[in-house]
Design an enzyme around this catalytic site. Sequence first.
Site, mmCIF file in Angstrom:
data_model
loop_
_atom_site.group_PDB
_atom_site.id
_atom_site.type_symbol
_atom_site.label_atom_id
_atom_site.label_comp_id
_atom_site.label_asym_id
_atom_site.label_seq_id
_atom_site.Cartn_x
_atom_site.Cartn_y
_atom_site.Cartn_z
ATOM 1 N N SER A 1 0.847 -1.203 0.000
ATOM 2 C CA SER A 1 0.000 0.000 0.000
ATOM 3 C C SER A 1 0.876 1.245 0.000
ATOM 4 O O SER A 1 2.068 1.166 -0.335
ATOM 5 C CB SER A 1 -0.948 -0.026 1.202
ATOM 6 O OG SER A 1 -1.919 0.986 1.063
ATOM 7 N N ASN A 2 0.322 2.378 0.357
ATOM 8 C CA ASN A 2 1.082 3.635 0.358
ATOM 9 C C ASN A 2 0.622 4.485 1.540
ATOM 10 O O ASN A 2 -0.221 4.064 2.323
ATOM 11 C CB ASN A 2 0.895 4.358 -0.977
ATOM 12 C CG ASN A 2 -0.559 4.572 -1.287
ATOM 13 O OD1 ASN A 2 -1.262 5.256 -0.565
ATOM 14 N ND2 ASN A 2 -1.042 3.942 -2.357
ATOM 15 N N ARG A 3 1.144 5.693 1.640
ATOM 16 C CA ARG A 3 0.939 6.499 2.847
ATOM 17 C C ARG A 3 -0.324 7.357 2.812
ATOM 18 O O ARG A 3 -0.545 8.172 3.704
ATOM 19 C CB ARG A 3 2.159 7.388 3.064
ATOM 20 C CG ARG A 3 3.406 6.588 3.355
ATOM 21 C CD ARG A 3 4.648 7.413 3.094
ATOM 22 N NE ARG A 3 4.778 8.481 4.039
ATOM 23 C CZ ARG A 3 5.491 8.414 5.160
ATOM 24 N NH1 ARG A 3 6.134 7.310 5.452
ATOM 25 N NH2 ARG A 3 5.565 9.424 5.979
#
Length: 426
Positions: A213-215
């Site tokens: 995933s990402n931030r």
Amino acid sequence: MTRGPAAGKTVVLGVTGGIAAYKAVEVCRRLVDAGVHVVPVLTEDATRFVGEVTFSALASEPVQKSMWSEADPIPHTRLGQRADLVLVVPATARFLGCYANGISDGLLSATVLATRAPVMVCPAMHTEMWEHPAVQENLATLRRRQVLVVDPAQGRLAGGDVGAGRLADPDDIVAAALAVLGSVARGQDLAGRRVVVSAGGTREPIDPVRFISNRSSGKQGHAVAEAAATRGAEVVLVTTATRPAPAGIDVVKVETAAEMEAAMLEHSAAADIVVMAAAVADFRLKAPADTKLSKADGVPELVLEPTPDILAELGRRRRDGQVLVGFAAETHDMTSRAASKLRGKNLDFMVANDVSAQHVGFDHDTNAVTILGSDGTCREIPLTSKLEVAHAILDSVIVRLGGQRPGGGIRRAGASGGDDNSRRDS
Ligand code: CTP
């Protein structure tokens, strides 16, 4: 500071007697800089902490303190009627107690009872007072009556103690006040419009317990949905984030890029405005494991494949009259990279932000963006709340929608809705 929709609005700035009163000076100055007409109303106790002259010099009018003025026999009524917002910085326990119980014991407490304008209070007090059930119950009563509360922060308090009760940051107070004034000014300008917004970072499974995933926190996308709903739009929010969405928004919870693509394509078909604020993973596992990967099996080889580019597909499919907005979170060459995505994905607007800058982008409550238009326009929105950024984006969209009727079509005699020539960038 740029002059937004709050310019020309009137704020009655109430200041009560707490040590944080000196910070109200900064709030006053910043509101005046934003073009707001500020009328300062101080309690007697406030003048023990800050001089009247300071406010009279910085605000738009001299300080008012008393109910008993020869010039005006009903100053509280007059103030209440003139205000677009009554903002109380700081709000002491005593002030909150009077307000919650309908007691008018001076000009400011009479004004908040005499107004129909929104009222925003910014409490500040020592932790023991802040946590006292009497104060908390008074605040709960005020919130129930739609009074807006800018909660205090944790931090250093008078006397050197550290804890909850410190006045919220003046920047956050100003941003919250400008957001309220902005929505007063904007009214229901999106009534009848259908808006679809995506938010959050997608999660691409590796196995049943792990994912790529990402931030992205989803805060900016949720703010766009909230701003559109406040302005009267019918809103669908396709989100991976678990944060609560404001009432009245149709929330579609998704997790992967594939689920987000399906939801966005379905809901965007009939939308007037589509805002793709989500951070979609660019790659996913070709074959996620059905069972949990184990260390004992050695280092796994993760074979990736690209995810669908949802926005590019929306750009290919969009119907006449639909306005399409993308986001570009960049760490370098921001403007040129965002401009090339704007053209490549056939968008009306690309909202670019430099996520390497302070207080900007992922997980912050504030953002600073550049809104690039396919017509060559370029609007800088300096650091402000994500809600204000959301409103600024929608302001640009409204201009682009121009004379089009909700649901498509152009408000011109004989037009079929298929002649929107504002898009010449593909
Ligand atoms: N986007 C999308 N689907 C993807 C990737 C991105 O819909 N698979 C959308 C994002 O929601 C955003 C815009 O495209 O609105 C730009 O995203 P960004 O990640 O900056 O662009 P990419 O095209 O993925 O380019 P890169 O990651 O190489 O910079």
